[in-house]
Design a protein around this motif. Structure first.
Motif: not given
Length: 294
Positions: A19-22, A28-29, A44-50
């Protein structure tokens, strides 16, 4: 630079951090009129990826900077955003330095809109222009011609639960030389289909004798803005007018949905695609630039 500035690196974000990143991206936008993170990074904020790492810079409990790193064997890609209230304080430099530190291969960083600040930051790290993405657009207030669909070709809507694997096959072939689009897998496709904007009625596929040979995936934004989200044609049927027919089909559909303008993204070196878009009234509005380490 504030003495209270802290930096952390994570492979997974909490709900509060997301939420803070969004909020940071939105702030900024609102100032820049450009979204600092592309769609893939937001997903990718929501889905963990290796291969994904998140870099967060905070001042006390406030997030003032964020960067995302996608590590690859040959090169790594980064994106970053700094709070408008904390610019020119070294936050961007810290983020870029940490991206370089965390990268396991030469780093490339996207500069959305290629602003003067982004150019200066890249220069301080000795990074040069490596790739350009054009953002093109046109109005939709004119009468668009009927698509000239080649003989034997049918254009229909994408069917969820039926067309995914064939679409992945055609997409991989159409974008074989594209560094991101060619790597889209089933999980990536499902992520996008789960987004609120997804509408299969605006996802067109071209078939011949039942086999998929091309597609035009459209997207609708707010404020009557449409997008040529992805347009691709299988290389074994290129040059037969299928791309033109798909483009017009999607544009006419967006127009019917009430869109008054449309945008698209295209590689600056993809002359054939650019010529197609110029033919149908698109012009270049801005560009995103990828800067790379030497």
């Amino acid at each position: 630079m504030s003495k209270l500035l802290t930096i952390s690196v994570a492979t997974e974000l909490s709900g509060t951090e997301i939420d803070s990143v969004l909020r940071l991206v939105a702030d900024a936008e609102a100032v820049d009129q450009i979204r600092a993170l592309n769609e893939a990074a937001l997903l990718r904020l929501r889905r963990t990826h290796p291969t994904t790492r998140h870099v967060l810079v905070s001042e006390q409990d406030e997030l003032v900077g964020y960067a995302q790193l996608e590590s690859g064997a040959e090169w790594s890609a980064g994106q970053l955003v700094v709070s408008p209230r904390h610019r020119r304080q070294g936050v961007g430099t810290q983020l870029l330095q940490r991206l370089i530190m965390e990268s396991t291969s030469p780093l490339r960083v996207w500069a959305m809109g290629d602003t003067a600040a982004a150019q200066a930051l890249a220069a301080t790290a000795g990074m040069g222009r490596q790739r350009e993405l054009l953002i093109m657009g046109r109005g939709l207030d004119d009468e668009l011609p009927e698509p000239a669909v080649p003989s034997g070709v049918q254009i229909r809507a994408f069917v969820p639960g039926q067309d995914e694997q064939e679409w992945l096959r055609v997409n991989a072939a159409a974008f074989a030389n594209h560094p991101e689009q060619a790597l889209i897998d089933l999980a990536d496709l499902k992520d996008r289909m789960a987004e609120p904007w997804f509408n299969p009625d605006g996802f067109f596929v071209a078939t011949r004798q039942g086999a998929m040979i091309g597609f035009h995936w459209t997207k609708q934004h707010q404020d009557q803005l449409g997008e040529v989200y992805v347009l691709g044609v299988a290389p074994w049927v290129s040059g037969q007018g299928i791309g033109k027919a798909l483009l017009l089909t999607g544009l006419r559909w967006l127009q019917q949905q009430g869109c008054s303008r449309v945008k698209l993204y295209v590689e600056a070196n993809h002359r054939a695609a650019i010529e197609l878009y110029l033919t149908y009234g698109f012009t270049t509005a801005s560009r995103d630039v990828m800067y790379a380490q030497s």
